[in-house]
Design a protein around this motif. Structure first.
Motif, PDB file in Angstrom:
ATOM      1  N   SER A 375       0.846  -1.190   0.000  1.00  0.00           N
ATOM      2  CA  SER A 375       0.000   0.000   0.000  1.00  0.00           C
ATOM      3  C   SER A 375       0.881   1.239   0.000  1.00  0.00           C
ATOM      4  O   SER A 375       2.087   1.142   0.275  1.00  0.00           O
ATOM      5  N   PRO A 376       0.314   2.405  -0.279  1.00  0.00           N
ATOM      6  CA  PRO A 376       1.072   3.624   0.019  1.00  0.00           C
ATOM      7  C   PRO A 376       1.428   3.657   1.504  1.00  0.00           C
ATOM      8  O   PRO A 376       0.739   3.065   2.336  1.00  0.00           O
ATOM      9  N   ALA A 377       2.491   4.361   1.841  1.00  0.00           N
ATOM     10  CA  ALA A 377       2.809   4.578   3.253  1.00  0.00           C
ATOM     11  C   ALA A 377       2.015   5.749   3.812  1.00  0.00           C
ATOM     12  O   ALA A 377       1.720   5.778   5.013  1.00  0.00           O
ATOM     13  N   CYS A 378       1.680   6.712   2.960  1.00  0.00           N
ATOM     14  CA  CYS A 378       0.982   7.934   3.388  1.00  0.00           C
ATOM     15  C   CYS A 378      -0.132   8.238   2.392  1.00  0.00           C
ATOM     16  O   CYS A 378      -0.033   7.905   1.210  1.00  0.00           O
ATOM     17  N   ALA A 379      -1.159   8.911   2.870  1.00  0.00           N
ATOM     18  CA  ALA A 379      -2.236   9.341   1.981  1.00  0.00           C
ATOM     19  C   ALA A 379      -2.023  10.747   1.455  1.00  0.00           C
ATOM     20  O   ALA A 379      -2.672  11.151   0.494  1.00  0.00           O
ATOM     21  N   ALA A 380      -1.116  11.521   2.074  1.00  0.00           N
ATOM     22  CA  ALA A 380      -0.877  12.911   1.687  1.00  0.00           C
ATOM     23  C   ALA A 380       0.605  13.142   1.473  1.00  0.00           C
ATOM     24  O   ALA A 380       1.450  12.479   2.084  1.00  0.00           O
ATOM     25  N   MET A 381       0.924  14.095   0.618  1.00  0.00           N
ATOM     26  CA  MET A 381       2.294  14.574   0.502  1.00  0.00           C
ATOM     27  C   MET A 381       2.603  15.455   1.717  1.00  0.00           C
ATOM     28  O   MET A 381       1.696  15.926   2.403  1.00  0.00           O
ATOM     29  N   PRO A 382       3.900  15.683   2.017  1.00  0.00           N
ATOM     30  CA  PRO A 382       4.223  16.470   3.203  1.00  0.00           C
ATOM     31  C   PRO A 382       3.669  17.893   3.119  1.00  0.00           C
ATOM     32  O   PRO A 382       3.531  18.462   2.037  1.00  0.00           O
ATOM     33  N   TRP A 383       3.358  18.453   4.285  1.00  0.00           N
ATOM     34  CA  TRP A 383       2.710  19.748   4.396  1.00  0.00           C
ATOM     35  C   TRP A 383       3.607  20.686   5.208  1.00  0.00           C
ATOM     36  O   TRP A 383       4.748  20.342   5.542  1.00  0.00           O
TER      37      TRP A 383
END
Length: 471
Positions: A375-383
């Motif tokens: 799976s992806p590790a994160c659902a969002a790019m860094p903010w």
């Protein structure tokens, strides 16, 4: 000092140990180079190493140098610089847990994995920054301020191991010892292009540490720039894995991999989904059987019905061990979580544990027909480095855990999980995926990681912004 084609701080642990064995390098030289690198880029990254004992590290490096000269190294990690996350006890340094409530806490013992590193001859660089009580997905606190992403200093490196990944990604040591209670190794690694490993439950023994905040969920694991370095440190801290990890054997047969592109209806940044789709196809090209399918509903249920209860109850339990008034200095987010935790009943906790048991059963069913989950590790790019979480993902409003929906299930079910880098985004920012296996598959995950690194992973490159500090 020995001449090399590049600064010594750029060398990985595997290369360092080989150079020590040949007599080409000294751990003293390497420590000086890493320390110089820290001085060069520390101001660019905010809080990275937030407590150090340079005299002790110097002594460790000199002792290692003498052992290598005699041909009697203590381990496959002797003389390698390693940082330690500031929720892991290290004798001789404070362990503040990112909170004013622990600002004066000085452990009298090393936590067991740190003791193993010390006894193996590792050079302990210092403690890396964390968010308060390591319960948020970015890295900032009232004691030391934010840690910044080496790839874009306006952005967070994630959390709670943000200081650890900032150190390794910028060259302040090739290895970091960190913790993962809900994705705190895997997500920051994804944001910085690193490899990170959350061992299965109990694979890395723990003792003499801080009070248990997430009992049965949080594991100690390593962060590195390659798989060989993960294997090298695991040989020291995970005695159950002391088999043929170096070199790490590649998978001997095609693996059946279930690919989860999303968790329920939670949004995923399109560039992340695109890159992990691409990685799934690359794994197919390597001969593995990768089948996209929905995640079990129990994964989303654990995220929404169990995780908030377990984390809130854990914080309330830890604060109950402190003197009255210790909660006065908590940040707003933790104060809110503490109030929620104190309002919980035994019935609430029992129900959350039931959700966790259902998750464990659901994952056993998944692994009855598949070897691993991708799976992806994160659902969002860094903010932004100053914000606790993104408020929207792919145009959809999300709460404080919206970016973290993919990772906590592995902790809830006690499963090993490996963070691997994918092809970066068009803006150059790293993107990562995770591979999760059943209990006992720790070595198999490293084997797949070694195959991925050799055949498909992007070649490591140093962050361009950090190169502003290069000499």
């Amino acid at each position: 000092m020995s001449s090399t084609e590049f600064p010594l701080w750029q060398m990985n642990a595997d290369a360092l140990v080989q150079a020590y064995a040949r007599g080409d390098l000294s751990p003293v030289e390497v420590l000086l180079s890493v320390r110089s690198r820290q001085q060069q880029c520390g101001s660019l990254l905010g809080a990275v190493l937030i407590a150090q004992d340079d005299a002790a590290a110097d002594a460790q490096a000199r002792a290692s140098e003498a052992r290598w000269r005699r041909g009697t190294p203590l381990s496959a990690l002797d003389g390698v610089p390693v940082s330690v996350k500031d929720n892991i006890a290290q004798h001789g340094l404070p362990c503040r847990w990112g909170s004013r409530a622990f600002s004066d806490h000085w452990p009298t013992h090393d936590e067991q994995p740190v003791a193993r590193l010390r006894n193996a001859g590792a050079v302990l660089l210092g403690k890396t920054n964390v968010p308060e009580f390591t319960l948020q997905g970015y890295t900032d606190n009232a004691l030391f301020g934010p840690t910044r992403n080496p790839w874009n200093r306006a952005l967070t490196p994630g959390g709670s191991s943000g200081g650890a990944v900032a150190a390794v990604a910028s060259g302040i040591g090739p290895l970091a010892l960190a913790t993962d209670g809900g994705g705190s190794i895997r997500r920051p690694c994804a944001y910085t292009g690193l490899f990170g490993f959350k061992p299965g439950r109990g694979v890395v023994p723990r003792a003499d540490g801080l009070p248990a905040l997430l009992p049965g969920l949080e594991e100690i694991g390593p962060i590195a720039r390659n798989i060989a370095d993960l294997a090298r440190i695991l040989l020291v801290i995970a005695p159950e894995m002391s088999g043929s990890l170096l070199p790490t054997p590649l998978p001997s047969a095609p693996l059946r991999i279930a690919y989860w592109r999303s968790i329920g209806t939670s949004p995923v940044d399109p560039v992340i989904r695109d890159r992990v789709d691409e990685a799934a196809e690359q794994l197919r090209d390597l001969g593995h059987v990768v089948v996209a399918q929905p995640a079990p509903v129990e994964v989303e249920q654990f995220n929404t019905r169990a995780w908030p209860v377990i984390s809130g109850a854990g914080l309330a339990a830890v604060m109950a061990t402190l003197p009255p008034g210790a909660d006065a200095g908590l940040g707003a987010a933790l104060a809110h979580l503490l109030a929620a935790g104190r309002s919980l009943s035994a019935v609430d906790l029992h129900r959350a544990q039931g959700v966790q048991r259902a998750l464990t059963e659901a994952m056993a069913q998944v692994f009855s027909t598949h070897d691993l989950v991708l799976s992806p590790a994160c659902a969002a790019m860094p903010w932004s480095a100053e914000r606790s979480h993104p408020e929207r993902i792919d145009g959809q409003a999300v709460d404080g855990r919206g970016h973290a929906v993919f990772t906590a299930f592995a902790n809830g079910a006690g499963l090993p999980a490996l963070a691997l880098p994918c092809r970066p985004g068009d803006d150059g920012l790293p993107i990562g995926m995770q591979v999760v296996g059943p209990r006992g598959s720790d070595a198999l995950l490293l084997g797949l990681g070694a195959q991925w690194e050799r055949e498909a992973a992007p070649v490591w490159r140093w962050p361009e912004l950090i190169e502003e500090a290069a000499v």
